[in-house]
Scaffold this active site. Structure first.
Site, PDB file in Angstrom:
ATOM      1  N   ARG A 169      12.740  -6.188  35.580  1.00 18.76           N
ATOM      2  CA  ARG A 169      12.889  -4.972  36.400  1.00 18.76           C
ATOM      3  C   ARG A 169      11.518  -4.398  36.751  1.00 18.76           C
ATOM      4  NH1 ARG A 169      16.976  -1.995  32.439  1.00 18.76           N
ATOM      5  NH2 ARG A 169      17.335  -4.031  31.503  1.00 18.76           N
TER       6      ARG A 169
ATOM      7  N   HIS B 264      18.473   3.868  26.546  1.00 18.03           N
ATOM      8  CA  HIS B 264      17.961   3.453  25.229  1.00 18.03           C
ATOM      9  C   HIS B 264      17.955   4.620  24.247  1.00 18.03           C
ATOM     10  CE1 HIS B 264      15.442   0.204  27.481  1.00 18.03           C
ATOM     11  NE2 HIS B 264      16.542  -0.351  26.999  1.00 18.03           N
TER      12      HIS B 264
ATOM     13  N   GLU C 180      19.800  -0.453  16.847  1.00 19.57           N
ATOM     14  CA  GLU C 180      20.808   0.273  17.640  1.00 19.57           C
ATOM     15  C   GLU C 180      22.188   0.120  17.018  1.00 19.57           C
ATOM     16  OE1 GLU C 180      19.176  -1.904  21.044  1.00 19.57           O
ATOM     17  OE2 GLU C 180      19.516  -0.111  22.260  1.00 19.57           O
TER      18      GLU C 180
END
Ligand SMILES: Nc1ncnc2c1ncn2[C@@H]1O[C@H](COP(=O)(O)OP(=O)(O)O)[C@@H](O)[C@H]1O
Ligand SMILES: CC(=O)OP(=O)(O)O
Ligand SMILES: [Mg+2]
Length: 395
Positions: A239, A178, A382
């Site tokens: 996760r 990230h 992003e």
């Protein structure tokens, strides 16, 4: 006009944006979801209108083709006005790639080699690159790596205390992910505060479906919660985040789980989903409100882990000037933000509940004016960061 096409290949999704690199205006954007699933589909947004198509999309190559069809059907036309550069998100750059990199055959071989370290992410990334190069053979393609921003993490933080020879042979160390988001958000936080980035010690919580927290000193990453792979650290949608590695040995020895079972357990059947049956924070909140004990417990585990990292990273940085929340959960859940910081009064953090409750797409302060630490919500982008870096790489 110089347009950048940005392609963000996730583990099961494919996001894209066409951005005018001069004005930074988004000309079109889209999302291909649930790749490999029966109910996959594409949503293409242009001039504020969303166009939705349900269709089976088996892999990222098919995702790219669906995107090209959407551009043909709904515009703007990439035939008439092709992009000048394509920026690709590549999750794992290992120890080779520290900068945005123009993609050559050799670069692709290296990305493929790194698939071993990011099996859920790099193969899809490569498919996106190959499809895009086939479609646009005459323009540069630039890879922007999730790991690159974390190259400044010192050895004391990236080294796992295992046999050195084994670690070196198998490239075992912390890389972190990230990075593009952490870089964008920490820069935007400094801009918001009108203070030099170099003066700020920041803790940035990127809480999306995947989640990580990074300690950033003067604009440089010095510690981050993900590791060699995107599994460790915070509790995520599916996760696990941190678990005792002995648990895996135990399950392999006594529950007859093999490597694939463990992989599936940690990546797909853990986190908030594993604990509660929900992956989405909105569903989790609804379940808590409806009195679901498992949902409450999952929320408590999620928050506890965040508090743990806040304290640890404050200590690593030797003090904190700014705490930033970003990504889906970080930007939208005032309940999560308030809970993470509930016990942070000893650091001098004071949250203003009214500011925290504001919903907005802009960067904003949620701490009181007399808080010793500025607490901000800064929407991540992003795709824009990848577009900027891709343009810089070819200039
Ligand atoms: N209004 C909201 N309240 C709480 N959580 C939200 C809200 N909107 C989105 N989210 C959370 O954000 C997550 C997605 O975040 P995002 O950053 O888009 O993830 P990714 O890019 O990893 O897919 C969702 O799974 C959901 O839990
Ligand atoms: C690296 C990583 O975890 O990315 P994402 O959150 O997009 O799955
Ligand atoms: Mg994301």
């Amino acid at each position: 006009m110089r347009a950048v096409l940005v392609i963000n290949s996730g583990s099961s999704s494919f996001k894209y944006q066409l951005i005018d690199s001069d004005s930074e205006q988004v000309l079109a954007s889209g999302l291909v979801e649930r790749i490999g699933d029966e109910n996959s589909g594409i949503t293409h947004t242009v001039e504020g209108t969303k166009h939705r198509r349900e269709l089976e999309i088996a892999d990222h190559t098919a995702g790219f083709a669906a995107m090209m069809d959407a551009f043909s059907e709904f515009g703007p036309s990439l035939q008439d006005d092709p992009p000048t550069v394509v920026g690709h998100r590549v999750v794992h750059g290992g120890q080779r790639f520290f900068e945005p990199t123009i993609i050559t055959d050799l670069v692709k071989i290296n990305i493929e080699d790194l698939s071993e370290l990011a099996p859920l992410h790099n193969p899809g990334g490569l498919q996106g690159i190959n499809a895009a190069q086939q479609q646009f053979p005459d323009i540069p393609h630039v890879a922007v790596f999730d790991t690159a921003f974390h190259q400044t993490i010192p050895a004391a933080a990236y080294t796992y205390a295992i046999d050195r020879a084994v670690a070196e042979r198998h490239r075992v160390r912390k890389y972190g992910f990230h990075g593009t988001s952490h870089q964008f958000v920490s820069g935007a936080a400094a801009t918001f505060l009108e203070r030099p980035l170099a003066d700020l010690r920041q803790i940035v919580f990127h809480l999306g479906n995947g989640a990580s927290v990074t300690a950033i000193d003067g604009g440089k990453s010095v510690e981050t919660s993900m590791g060699m792979t995107p599994i460790p650290g915070l509790v995520m949608g599916t996760r696990s985040g941190d678990v005792d590695p002995g648990v895996l040995l135990h399950l392999m020895r006594h529950a007859r789980m093999d490597v694939d079972d463990i992989d599936n357990l940690l990546n797909k059947r853990s986190g908030v989903l594993g604990l509660s049956g929900h992956t989405d924070m909105r569903d989790l909140s609804d379940a808590i409100d409806a009195g679901d004990d498992k949902a409450r417990e999952a929320f408590d585990v999620y928050i506890h882990r965040l508090r743990l990292y806040l304290g640890a990273y404050a200590s690593v940085l030797g003090g904190v000037d700014v705490i930033v929340f970003t990504a889906g959960v970080g930007e939208n859940s005032d309940v999560v933000r308030a809970a993470v910081l509930e016990k942070a009064g000893f650091l001098g953090v004071r949250i203003d509940p009214e500011r925290n409750a504001v919903r907005s797409h802009d960067a904003r302060r949620i701490s009181t004016d007399d808080s010793a630490i500025d607490v901000l919500v800064v929407p991540t982008n992003e795709e824009l960061e990848i577009a900027r870096q891709a343009v810089a790489a070819i200039s």
